[in-house]
Scaffold this active site. Sequence first.
Site, PDB file in Angstrom:
ATOM      1  CB  SER A  66      -0.576   0.033   1.211  1.00 55.58           C
ATOM      2  OG  SER A  66      -1.537   0.831   0.883  1.00 55.58           O
ATOM      3  CB  CYS A  99      -0.820   6.075   8.470  1.00 52.03           C
ATOM      4  SG  CYS A  99      -0.149   8.156   8.025  1.00 52.03           S
ATOM      5  N   GLY A 141      11.365  -3.544   3.455  1.00 51.16           N
ATOM      6  CA  GLY A 141      13.033  -3.654   2.399  1.00 51.16           C
ATOM      7  C   GLY A 141      12.694  -4.418   1.739  1.00 51.16           C
ATOM      8  CE  LYS A 144      -1.187   7.562   0.522  1.00 51.52           C
ATOM      9  NZ  LYS A 144      -0.253   7.249   1.402  1.00 51.52           N
ATOM     10  N   GLY A 175       1.149  12.098   5.383  1.00 57.32           N
ATOM     11  CA  GLY A 175      -0.402  12.691   5.281  1.00 57.32           C
ATOM     12  C   GLY A 175      -1.376  11.997   4.509  1.00 57.32           C
ATOM     13  CG  ASN A 193       2.333   1.644   8.807  1.00 59.06           C
ATOM     14  OD1 ASN A 193       2.910   1.933   7.911  1.00 59.06           O
ATOM     15  ND2 ASN A 193       1.533   1.268   8.331  1.00 59.06           N
ATOM     16  N   GLY A 197       7.441  -1.959  -1.976  1.00 64.84           N
ATOM     17  CA  GLY A 197       6.948  -0.721  -2.130  1.00 64.84           C
ATOM     18  C   GLY A 197       7.708   0.002  -2.157  1.00 64.84           C
TER      19      GLY A 197
HETATM   20  C1  DHB Z   1       1.576   7.207   5.093  1.00 64.09           C
HETATM   21  C2  DHB Z   1       2.401   6.745   5.498  1.00 64.09           C
HETATM   22  C3  DHB Z   1       2.248   5.137   6.001  1.00 64.09           C
HETATM   23  O1  DHB Z   1       3.645   4.800   6.159  1.00 64.09           O
HETATM   24  C4  DHB Z   1       1.186   4.827   6.294  1.00 64.09           C
HETATM   25  O2  DHB Z   1       1.469   3.193   6.717  1.00 64.09           O
HETATM   26  C5  DHB Z   1       0.465   5.146   5.900  1.00 64.09           C
HETATM   27  C6  DHB Z   1       0.162   6.035   5.378  1.00 64.09           C
HETATM   28  C7  DHB Z   1       0.670   8.734   4.567  1.00 64.09           C
HETATM   29  O3  DHB Z   1       1.767   9.272   5.292  1.00 64.09           O
HETATM   30  O4  DHB Z   1       0.592   8.698   3.615  1.00 64.09           O
END
Ligand code: DHB
Length: 296
Positions: A19, A127, A239, A43, A70, A186, A260
């Site tokens: 994501s 996040c 990673g 996303k 964000g 995450n 990612g």
């Molecule tokens: C965002 C960043 C992240 O690490 C995550 O897990 C989810 C969202 C972000 O800031 O968009």
Amino acid sequence: MLEVDLAGVKLRNPVVIASGILGVSRGLFLRLDREGAGAVTTKSVTFEPRSGNPMPNVVELEFGLVNSMGIPNPGIGIMCEEIRSAIPHLSVPIIGSIAPSSAEEARTMASLLVEAGASAVEVNTSCPNVSDIGINLVNRSVELVKAVDREVNVPILVKVTPHVQDVQSFVRALHEAGADGFTAVNTLKAMVIDVDLMRPVLGGVIGGLSGPAVRPVAVRFVYEIRKTLPDVAIIGTGGVESWRDAAEMIMAGANAVGVGTALRKGLKVINEIVDGLRSFLTERGLTLDDIRGIVP
Ligand code: DHB
């Protein structure tokens, strides 16, 4: 020989687009399908559209990235439209990632994503870059998973934050609440300072660290989850940049691997990992099942 059953979802290979990077539009879903991904995670989507944090929102270090995006995203309505219009042309399954602010939002967004064609739902409660819908919701993960579980009959995955202390209790509680699997891990909360300017580099000040630096942490989480729940689905994410990294995750117990941050170097990494895994297994006369969780 590389097919994977992820909590009932059939993947042609174990490489899942994580994501946050590319899963935002119909065009990208189609492209990632052509590039041979095993699954594509969207996303994280919020109920309303979000423009995200102030720039700069990402900084590259020699061992990974720190982002403070964000959760910029078009909101659940447009995300579902993108999925719905892509689905008739796709052979790759879509995993819909949600970043809900309440059980009600979790339930509604999960149901809309499945209706649009998502094959699984990933619940992101961690996040690091948003106070209202981010890591502060980790303690409410059980409630959010229960809400989603009542609403949809596709597999539910939970994105696990590396800030969880007691991994066993965390994943057991979520599994009982209805989680079919886990995406581990995450990003790690992180910060970078510009020494010349004597200021934080990121507009959001604090961000999330991804890439090679977090890989050993992710491998440890996958290992601990697999030892706790022998039959649960696990996507090892953090990673993974080569077939060896992927093999490491699978040997720790992962069914699939998330990619990612490595995509910043191009989409060829997908095929490199798939081809490398295939050669490794063929040379040794092994299958993915043989090596999954093989480490004692
Ligand atoms: C965002 C960043 C992240 O690490 C995550 O897990 C989810 C969202 C972000 O800031 O968009």
